[in-house]
Motif scaffolding. Structure first.
Motif, mmCIF file in Angstrom:
data_model
loop_
_atom_site.group_PDB
_atom_site.id
_atom_site.type_symbol
_atom_site.label_atom_id
_atom_site.label_comp_id
_atom_site.label_asym_id
_atom_site.label_seq_id
_atom_site.Cartn_x
_atom_site.Cartn_y
_atom_site.Cartn_z
ATOM 1 N N VAL A 81 0.789 -1.277 -0.035
ATOM 2 C CA VAL A 81 0.015 -0.068 -0.045
ATOM 3 C C VAL A 81 0.952 1.136 0.077
ATOM 4 N N LYS A 82 1.881 1.345 0.995
ATOM 5 C CA LYS A 82 2.819 2.443 0.852
ATOM 6 C C LYS A 82 3.688 2.709 -0.377
ATOM 7 N N ALA A 83 4.042 1.378 -0.870
ATOM 8 C CA ALA A 83 4.916 1.536 -2.136
ATOM 9 C C ALA A 83 4.161 2.211 -3.143
ATOM 10 N N ALA A 84 2.932 2.063 -3.265
ATOM 11 C CA ALA A 84 1.910 2.369 -4.219
ATOM 12 C C ALA A 84 1.655 3.925 -4.063
ATOM 13 N N GLY A 85 2.089 4.520 -2.923
ATOM 14 C CA GLY A 85 1.723 6.105 -2.594
ATOM 15 C C GLY A 85 0.375 6.315 -2.045
ATOM 16 N N LEU A 86 -0.274 5.022 -1.465
ATOM 17 C CA LEU A 86 -1.541 5.332 -0.975
ATOM 18 C C LEU A 86 -1.546 5.320 0.726
ATOM 19 N N LYS A 87 -2.562 5.959 1.430
ATOM 20 C CA LYS A 87 -2.647 5.879 2.752
ATOM 21 C C LYS A 87 -3.175 4.626 3.206
ATOM 22 N N LEU A 88 -3.059 4.385 4.473
ATOM 23 C CA LEU A 88 -3.670 3.225 5.267
ATOM 24 C C LEU A 88 -4.333 3.453 6.330
ATOM 25 N N LEU A 89 -5.591 2.731 6.622
ATOM 26 C CA LEU A 89 -6.492 2.733 7.917
ATOM 27 C C LEU A 89 -6.386 1.157 8.156
ATOM 28 N N LEU A 90 -5.780 0.947 9.328
ATOM 29 C CA LEU A 90 -5.899 -0.140 9.847
ATOM 30 C C LEU A 90 -7.237 -0.334 10.914
ATOM 31 N N ASP A 91 -7.954 -1.631 10.727
ATOM 32 C CA ASP A 91 -9.083 -1.871 11.420
ATOM 33 C C ASP A 91 -8.898 -3.164 12.394
ATOM 34 N N PHE A 92 -8.660 -3.098 13.706
ATOM 35 C CA PHE A 92 -8.524 -3.735 14.546
ATOM 36 C C PHE A 92 -9.914 -4.357 14.993
ATOM 37 N N HIS A 93 -9.918 -5.682 14.812
ATOM 38 C CA HIS A 93 -11.115 -6.339 15.259
ATOM 39 C C HIS A 93 -10.951 -6.882 16.627
ATOM 40 N N TYR A 94 -9.998 -6.855 17.394
ATOM 41 C CA TYR A 94 -9.852 -7.465 18.405
ATOM 42 C C TYR A 94 -10.482 -8.924 18.694
ATOM 43 N N SER A 95 -10.075 -9.741 17.749
ATOM 44 C CA SER A 95 -10.706 -11.102 17.630
ATOM 45 C C SER A 95 -9.847 -12.056 16.870
ATOM 46 N N ASP A 96 -9.984 -13.209 16.952
ATOM 47 C CA ASP A 96 -9.492 -14.204 16.099
ATOM 48 C C ASP A 96 -10.505 -14.272 14.837
ATOM 49 N N TYR A 97 -11.625 -13.834 14.871
ATOM 50 C CA TYR A 97 -12.618 -14.117 13.813
ATOM 51 C C TYR A 97 -13.437 -12.741 13.430
ATOM 52 N N TRP A 98 -14.246 -12.813 12.495
ATOM 53 C CA TRP A 98 -14.964 -11.637 12.209
ATOM 54 C C TRP A 98 -15.740 -10.968 13.458
ATOM 55 N N ALA A 99 -15.641 -9.591 13.504
ATOM 56 C CA ALA A 99 -16.320 -8.765 14.783
ATOM 57 C C ALA A 99 -17.251 -7.921 13.793
ATOM 58 N N ASP A 100 -18.524 -8.045 14.450
ATOM 59 C CA ASP A 100 -19.763 -7.255 14.089
ATOM 60 C C ASP A 100 -20.703 -7.220 14.908
ATOM 61 N N PRO A 101 -21.961 -6.382 14.587
ATOM 62 C CA PRO A 101 -22.736 -6.035 15.769
ATOM 63 C C PRO A 101 -23.499 -7.701 16.445
ATOM 64 N N GLN A 102 -23.383 -8.736 15.656
ATOM 65 C CA GLN A 102 -23.786 -10.043 15.925
ATOM 66 C C GLN A 102 -22.842 -10.981 16.355
ATOM 67 N N GLN A 103 -21.586 -10.491 16.429
ATOM 68 C CA GLN A 103 -20.232 -11.469 17.147
ATOM 69 C C GLN A 103 -18.950 -10.565 17.370
ATOM 70 N N GLN A 104 -18.614 -10.668 18.584
ATOM 71 C CA GLN A 104 -17.693 -9.939 18.925
ATOM 72 C C GLN A 104 -16.802 -10.937 19.941
ATOM 73 N N TYR A 105 -16.285 -11.952 19.229
ATOM 74 C CA TYR A 105 -15.815 -12.891 19.937
ATOM 75 C C TYR A 105 -14.358 -12.582 20.614
ATOM 76 N N LYS A 106 -14.250 -12.801 21.862
ATOM 77 C CA LYS A 106 -12.786 -12.628 22.496
ATOM 78 C C LYS A 106 -11.752 -13.278 21.851
ATOM 79 N N PRO A 107 -10.792 -12.785 21.780
ATOM 80 C CA PRO A 107 -9.323 -13.917 21.239
ATOM 81 C C PRO A 107 -9.167 -14.879 22.208
ATOM 82 N N ALA A 108 -9.012 -16.082 21.690
ATOM 83 C CA ALA A 108 -8.751 -17.271 22.668
ATOM 84 C C ALA A 108 -7.489 -16.963 23.555
ATOM 85 N N ALA A 109 -6.305 -16.220 23.226
ATOM 86 C CA ALA A 109 -5.239 -16.075 24.148
ATOM 87 C C ALA A 109 -5.656 -15.062 25.208
ATOM 88 N N TRP A 110 -6.940 -14.293 25.218
ATOM 89 C CA TRP A 110 -7.167 -13.207 26.239
ATOM 90 C C TRP A 110 -8.247 -14.032 27.107
#
Length: 466
Positions: free
Chosen positions: A238-267
């Motif tokens: 992304v940076k090599a192409a000269g574009l900017k970056l938004l990083l989206d932390f899910h804080y999960s090992d799996y999809w996070a959305d209004p129906q599922q926000q599973y805690k990472p197994a390590a935590w």
């Protein structure tokens, strides 16, 4: 009879009876096929008085409303809530009698508004609407009993302004597609998909990151797509192409959305203080590794579609103080690596103004610092374009923050026209969700760009490259 299964003899038979195959096929395509419900709140107070409006329509196989539909809709509610009224918002009130249990109602001119009233028990209410021979529609609504707000910090915070406008795309699926052998091309010329997006005016890429997606029950078992190492590789591109970056932390090992926000197994199993430290330490580690390779994100999402909370159960929406503390630790992790990095709170409430305000009020009452309000907008769940516009204008004014559509796919021109036109310089832009492979994608399955991508030349010219 399914039109697509008609044989040549069937078509001849239709013609003998004076019927045209194309007209029959067109009729089938415009017939009602699915019940769609749009809730204007998915978080309610369990006080026996709070009400939410739910819009019920039916759509055809093309995804268009059927305006003359009059089906009988049957409702099923699991949890402590009840229907208190049915109407068309103007004159029709089919039942609406006190203490009468409402379980069904007819569409009138293709629409029915349901007023749902909360009970007194907190938890999840499941609301389903069915009609004979149609796919049902359903939603989940959180019933909450909030307590007095406790601030996560007494330090004041002035939101940072993000410079410039954003025409972005979430292309986190790209490494997976490339691993399957997909080659991307534009007008017959094979190129890196990131470069093709840049050619059409995109200036930002959004990447999601999971804690340990390689787990057996993670997002990408054994392969680990969207983990830190894959994210670092993509960030370099992304940076090599000269574009900017938004990083989206899910804080999960799996999809996070209004129906599922599973805690990472390590935590799992950590007490709350240890959990807060894990959020902070993980955020710092990810961003520090990206910074060390010269690819620090230009903006960070602390959580994904978090209007029902994150890192459940501690950060569930019923635990507003705990949710605020977890968000605060994520924000503090971002600022520890680079205090100038803007932070977005992302909620999946494009047209739901009342719930948007409730969530943001609760976080601000607890003094959670953030810079940008991000909304998801999918018309099937998040209302009309007018709802989206009104919500974005209100939020930008009420909270004096920049607003943007952090996810969308349909109505590309219309959504961008709204998102770039919020007054008082509060419009930030958009991120289309997974345009390489999902829903109304701008590349075909074989990686060839299609007509959708050309829309972005005009959008970019109008709003980005003035």
């Amino acid at each position: 009879m399914k039109i697509k299964a008609l044989t040549a003899l069937s078509i001849i038979a239709l013609n003998l009876f004076g019927l045209n195959y194309n007209s029959v096929a067109q009729s089938a395509a415009t017939k009602p096929s699915e019940v769609v419900i749009t809730p204007y709140k998915t978080t309610m107070l369990a006080d026996g008085k709070d009400e939410a409006q739910i819009k019920v329509v039916v759509i055809n196989k093309s995804g268009k409303d059927v305006p003359d539909a009059g089906q009988l809709i049957k409702f099923t509610i699991t949890g402590d809530a009840m229907i208190s009224k049915l109407s068309d918002h103007q004159k029709y009130n089919e039942i609406g009698l006190p203490n009468h249990v409402i379980t069904q109602g007819h569409l009138h001119n293709g629409i029915l508004w349901v007023t749902l009233r909360s009970g007194h028990q907190k938890g999840v209410v499941k609301f389903e609407a069915k009609a004979d021979s149609l796919y049902p529609g359903s939603t989940e609504i959180r019933m909450i009993q909030p307590s007095a707000a406790h601030k996560v910090t007494t330090v004041g915070y002035t939101p940072k302004k993000v410079e410039g406008k954003i025409l972005g795309a979430d292309i986190s699926f790209l490494p997976e597609l490339e691993a399957k052998g997909v080659k991307f091309s534009d007008k017959g010329v094979q190129k890196d998909a990131i470069e093709i997006l840049k050619d059409h005016g995109f200036n930002y890429i959004r990447l999601r990151i999971f804690n340990n997606p390689a787990r057996d029950s993670g997002y990408s078992p054994q392969k680990g797509f969207c983990d830190l190492e894959h994210t670092k590789q993509m960030a370099k591109r992304v940076k090599a192409a000269g574009l900017k970056l938004l990083l989206d932390f899910h804080y999960s090992d799996y999809w996070a959305d209004p129906q599922q926000q599973y805690k990472p197994a390590a935590w799992r199993g950590q007490d709350f203080n240890a959990l807060k430290h894990s959020v902070y330490a993980y955020t710092v580690d990810v961003l520090q590794q990206l910074k060390s390779q010269g690819t620090l994100p230009d903006m960070v999402q602390v959580g994904n579609e978090i209007n029902h909370g994150m890192i459940w159960p501690e950060g569930e929406i019923n635990n507003l103080d705990s949710l605020a503390e977890l968000l605060y630790m994520g924000v503090q992790g971002v600022k520890a690596v680079d205090p100038s990095t803007p932070v977005m709170l992302h909620i999946a409430l494009g047209g739901q103004n009342l719930e948007s305000r409730y969530f943001l009020d609760q976080m601000l009452d607890r003094n959670v610092p953030f810079d940008v309000i991000g909304l998801s907008y999918y018309p099937k769940w998040h209302g009309t374009l007018d709802d989206l516009k009104a919500n974005m204008i209100d939020l930008s004014t009420r909270y004096n923050r920049q607003v943007m559509v952090a996810e969308y796919t349909q109505l590309k021109t219309e959504v961008n026209d709204i998102a770039f036109s919020i007054p008082n310089n509060k419009a930030l832009g958009t991120f289309i969700w997974e345009p390489l492979s999902t829903w109304e994608q701008i590349f075909d399955k074989d990686g060839k760009s299609n007509a959708y991508i050309d829309l972005y030349d005009g959008i970019a010219k109008k709003y980005i490259t003035k």
